[in-house]
Design a protein around this motif. Structure first.
Motif, PDB file in Angstrom:
ATOM      1  N   LEU A   1       0.826  -1.209   0.000  1.00 22.86           N
ATOM      2  CA  LEU A   1       0.000   0.000   0.000  1.00 22.86           C
ATOM      3  C   LEU A   1       0.861   1.260   0.000  1.00 22.86           C
ATOM      4  N   GLU A   2       1.970   1.216   0.717  1.00 24.19           N
ATOM      5  CA  GLU A   2       2.857   2.377   0.724  1.00 24.19           C
ATOM      6  C   GLU A   2       3.368   2.667  -0.692  1.00 24.19           C
ATOM      7  N   GLU A   3       3.768   1.625  -1.413  1.00 19.15           N
ATOM      8  CA  GLU A   3       4.232   1.802  -2.799  1.00 19.15           C
ATOM      9  C   GLU A   3       3.105   2.279  -3.708  1.00 19.15           C
ATOM     10  N   MET A   4       1.918   1.685  -3.560  1.00 21.64           N
ATOM     11  CA  MET A   4       0.791   2.060  -4.408  1.00 21.64           C
ATOM     12  C   MET A   4       0.386   3.504  -4.178  1.00 21.64           C
ATOM     13  N   VAL A   5       0.292   3.910  -2.934  1.00 22.09           N
ATOM     14  CA  VAL A   5      -0.111   5.281  -2.623  1.00 22.09           C
ATOM     15  C   VAL A   5       0.957   6.268  -3.095  1.00 22.09           C
ATOM     16  N   ALA A   6       2.222   5.886  -3.000  1.00 24.64           N
ATOM     17  CA  ALA A   6       3.288   6.749  -3.526  1.00 24.64           C
ATOM     18  C   ALA A   6       3.151   6.930  -5.040  1.00 24.64           C
ATOM     19  N   ARG A   7       2.725   5.886  -5.725  1.00 23.17           N
ATOM     20  CA  ARG A   7       2.521   5.991  -7.180  1.00 23.17           C
ATOM     21  C   ARG A   7       1.325   6.875  -7.514  1.00 23.17           C
ATOM     22  N   ILE A   8       0.305   6.800  -6.685  1.00 26.78           N
ATOM     23  CA  ILE A   8      -0.839   7.695  -6.884  1.00 26.78           C
ATOM     24  C   ILE A   8      -0.394   9.135  -6.687  1.00 26.78           C
ATOM     25  N   ALA A   9       0.415   9.385  -5.667  1.00 32.12           N
ATOM     26  CA  ALA A   9       0.925  10.741  -5.418  1.00 32.12           C
ATOM     27  C   ALA A   9       1.738  11.242  -6.613  1.00 32.12           C
ATOM     28  N   ALA A  10       2.608  10.388  -7.131  1.00 30.56           N
ATOM     29  CA  ALA A  10       3.427  10.785  -8.282  1.00 30.56           C
ATOM     30  C   ALA A  10       2.562  11.029  -9.521  1.00 30.56           C
ATOM     31  N   ALA A  11       1.562  10.187  -9.727  1.00 28.74           N
ATOM     32  CA  ALA A  11       0.709  10.307 -10.912  1.00 28.74           C
ATOM     33  C   ALA A  11      -0.178  11.549 -10.861  1.00 28.74           C
ATOM     34  N   THR A  12      -0.622  11.911  -9.659  1.00 25.01           N
ATOM     35  CA  THR A  12      -1.553  13.039  -9.521  1.00 25.01           C
ATOM     36  C   THR A  12      -0.860  14.351  -9.177  1.00 25.01           C
ATOM     37  N   GLY A  13       0.380  14.265  -8.698  1.00 25.10           N
ATOM     38  CA  GLY A  13       1.063  15.467  -8.239  1.00 25.10           C
ATOM     39  C   GLY A  13       0.510  15.984  -6.923  1.00 25.10           C
ATOM     40  N   ARG A  14      -0.221  15.126  -6.216  1.00 29.78           N
ATOM     41  CA  ARG A  14      -0.810  15.497  -4.932  1.00 29.78           C
ATOM     42  C   ARG A  14      -0.157  14.663  -3.824  1.00 29.78           C
ATOM     43  N   PRO A  15      -0.085  15.196  -2.595  1.00 32.33           N
ATOM     44  CA  PRO A  15       0.669  14.520  -1.521  1.00 32.33           C
ATOM     45  C   PRO A  15      -0.070  13.378  -0.827  1.00 32.33           C
ATOM     46  N   TYR A  16      -0.538  12.401  -1.583  1.00 31.95           N
ATOM     47  CA  TYR A  16      -1.134  11.209  -0.972  1.00 31.95           C
ATOM     48  C   TYR A  16      -0.056  10.481  -0.175  1.00 31.95           C
ATOM     49  N   ARG A  17      -0.469   9.875   0.942  1.00 27.88           N
ATOM     50  CA  ARG A  17       0.476   9.058   1.708  1.00 27.88           C
ATOM     51  C   ARG A  17      -0.284   7.970   2.448  1.00 27.88           C
ATOM     52  N   TYR A  18       0.426   6.896   2.728  1.00 22.73           N
ATOM     53  CA  TYR A  18      -0.147   5.766   3.450  1.00 22.73           C
ATOM     54  C   TYR A  18       0.346   5.775   4.880  1.00 22.73           C
ATOM     55  N   VAL A  19      -0.577   5.609   5.834  1.00 18.82           N
ATOM     56  CA  VAL A  19      -0.237   5.527   7.248  1.00 18.82           C
ATOM     57  C   VAL A  19      -0.785   4.200   7.773  1.00 18.82           C
ATOM     58  N   PRO A  20       0.105   3.278   8.161  1.00 25.16           N
ATOM     59  CA  PRO A  20      -0.378   1.997   8.678  1.00 25.16           C
ATOM     60  C   PRO A  20      -1.095   2.173  10.017  1.00 25.16           C
ATOM     61  N   GLU A  21      -2.103   1.350  10.230  1.00 31.05           N
ATOM     62  CA  GLU A  21      -2.851   1.324  11.484  1.00 31.05           C
ATOM     63  C   GLU A  21      -2.948  -0.124  11.946  1.00 31.05           C
ATOM     64  N   THR A  22      -3.159  -0.298  13.232  1.00 36.59           N
ATOM     65  CA  THR A  22      -3.523  -1.622  13.728  1.00 36.59           C
ATOM     66  C   THR A  22      -5.008  -1.822  13.428  1.00 36.59           C
ATOM     67  N   VAL A  23      -5.472  -3.040  13.542  1.00 37.10           N
ATOM     68  CA  VAL A  23      -6.893  -3.314  13.347  1.00 37.10           C
ATOM     69  C   VAL A  23      -7.712  -2.521  14.362  1.00 37.10           C
ATOM     70  N   GLU A  24      -7.240  -2.467  15.594  1.00 36.69           N
ATOM     71  CA  GLU A  24      -7.958  -1.751  16.647  1.00 36.69           C
ATOM     72  C   GLU A  24      -8.050  -0.266  16.334  1.00 36.69           C
ATOM     73  N   GLU A  25      -6.939   0.337  15.886  1.00 36.61           N
ATOM     74  CA  GLU A  25      -6.945   1.756  15.526  1.00 36.61           C
ATOM     75  C   GLU A  25      -7.888   2.020  14.355  1.00 36.61           C
ATOM     76  N   ALA A  26      -7.843   1.151  13.355  1.00 35.35           N
ATOM     77  CA  ALA A  26      -8.696   1.313  12.181  1.00 35.35           C
ATOM     78  C   ALA A  26     -10.170   1.226  12.570  1.00 35.35           C
ATOM     79  N   PHE A  27     -10.508   0.260  13.401  1.00 32.85           N
ATOM     80  CA  PHE A  27     -11.894   0.114  13.841  1.00 32.85           C
ATOM     81  C   PHE A  27     -12.342   1.349  14.610  1.00 32.85           C
ATOM     82  N   ALA A  28     -11.540   1.765  15.592  1.00 31.06           N
ATOM     83  CA  ALA A  28     -11.914   2.897  16.447  1.00 31.06           C
ATOM     84  C   ALA A  28     -12.088   4.178  15.630  1.00 31.06           C
ATOM     85  N   ARG A  29     -11.208   4.426  14.676  1.00 29.30           N
ATOM     86  CA  ARG A  29     -11.302   5.648  13.860  1.00 29.30           C
ATOM     87  C   ARG A  29     -12.590   5.638  13.045  1.00 29.30           C
ATOM     88  N   ARG A  30     -12.902   4.543  12.423  1.00 27.52           N
ATOM     89  CA  ARG A  30     -14.115   4.461  11.605  1.00 27.52           C
ATOM     90  C   ARG A  30     -15.378   4.533  12.472  1.00 27.52           C
TER      91      ARG A  30
END
Length: 191
Positions: free
Chosen positions: A106-135
Motif C-alpha cells: 500500500l505504501e508503494e501504491m499510494v506513492a505511485r498515486i501521489a506521483a501520478a496526480t502530483g498530490r501529496p497522498y500518503r499511506y499511514v499503517p494502522e492496527t486493526v484496533e486503531e482502524a476500527f476505532a477511527r471508523r
C-alpha cells in the motif's frame, strides 16, 4: 454471462466482499448458463478513493502486496472474451484472474498515486484496533467497517499478491502499471 468477481474469492476469503462474490460464482456454476468469471485484483483507483481530506490512506495493510489492476485492463479483457464469437468459447466456464503487472505494498501504491496526480497522498499503517476505532468515531456502520478493514487485511495477508498473465495473454497488450490508471477518484468517495 460475463461476471466481474474478486481475486481471492472463496468461502473463507479474508476480504468480506470476496466471500459474497464466491457465492455468486457458485450460483453461476450451477445455473447451467454460459458464463466466464473475471476475478479482478483490487482496483488501482481504490486507495485514492479511501484517502481522507488530507490525502491520507490509513489501514491495517501491513507490508502485504496486491497486484492492483486498472479498470481499463479489466474492460479490455472482458471485451476480448465477449468478442470471441461462436456457440462455444475456450473461456466458457473459465475463471480468469485479472491483475496488474506487479504486486505492490500500500505504501508503494499510494506513492505511485501521489506521483501520478502530483498530490501529496500518503499511506499511514494502522492496527486493526486503531482502524476500527477511527471508523467507529466517524459513525460508520459495523458491516462497512468490517468490509473496509478486511480489504486491508486481505492485502496484509498476501491473498492478493499473485500476478497473472491474463491481461497480455487475452488482450495482446501488457498490463498497465498502476500509476497509469488514467483517472483517480476524489478522496472519501469510497466512504
Amino acid at each position: 454471462m460475463l461476471y466481474v468477481s474478486l481475486l481471492g474469492a472463496a468461502p473463507t476469503a479474508t476480504y468480506r466482499n470476496a466471500r459474497d462474490h464466491w457465492l455468486t460464482e457458485q450460483y453461476l456454476a450451477g445455473a447451467g448458463v454460459r458464463h466466464t468469471v473475471f476475478r479482478a485484483g483490487f482496483y488501482a483507483s481504490t486507495p485514492a478513493a479511501l484517502a481522507d481530506d488530507e490525502l491520507v490512506v490509513s489501514g491495517p495493510g501491513g507490508d502485504g502486496r496486491a497486484a492492483f489492476v486498472t479498470h481499463d485492463d479489466i474492460a479490455d479483457v472482458i471485451t476480448a472474451v465477449a468478442l470471441d464469437d461462436g456457440p462455444r468459447s475456450e473461456h466458457d466456464g473459465a475463471t480468469l484472474e485479472v491483475t496488474g503487472p506487479e504486486a505492490l505494498t500500500l505504501e508503494e501504491m499510494v506513492a505511485r498515486i501521489a506521483a501520478a496526480t502530483g498530490r501529496p497522498y500518503r499511506y499511514v499503517p494502522e492496527t486493526v484496533e486503531e482502524a476500527f476505532a477511527r471508523r467507529w468515531r466517524l459513525g460508520v456502520s459495523g458491516v462497512q467497517i468490517e468490509s473496509w478493514i478486511s480489504w486491508y487485511q486481505a492485502i496484509a495477508s498476501g491473498e492478493l499478491s499473485a500476478v497473472t498473465d491474463v491481461v497480455p495473454r487475452i488482450t495482446g497488450s501488457s498490463a498497465t502499471p498502476a500509476e497509469r490508471a488514467g483517472w483517480w477518484p476524489a478522496p472519501k468517495t469510497a466512504w
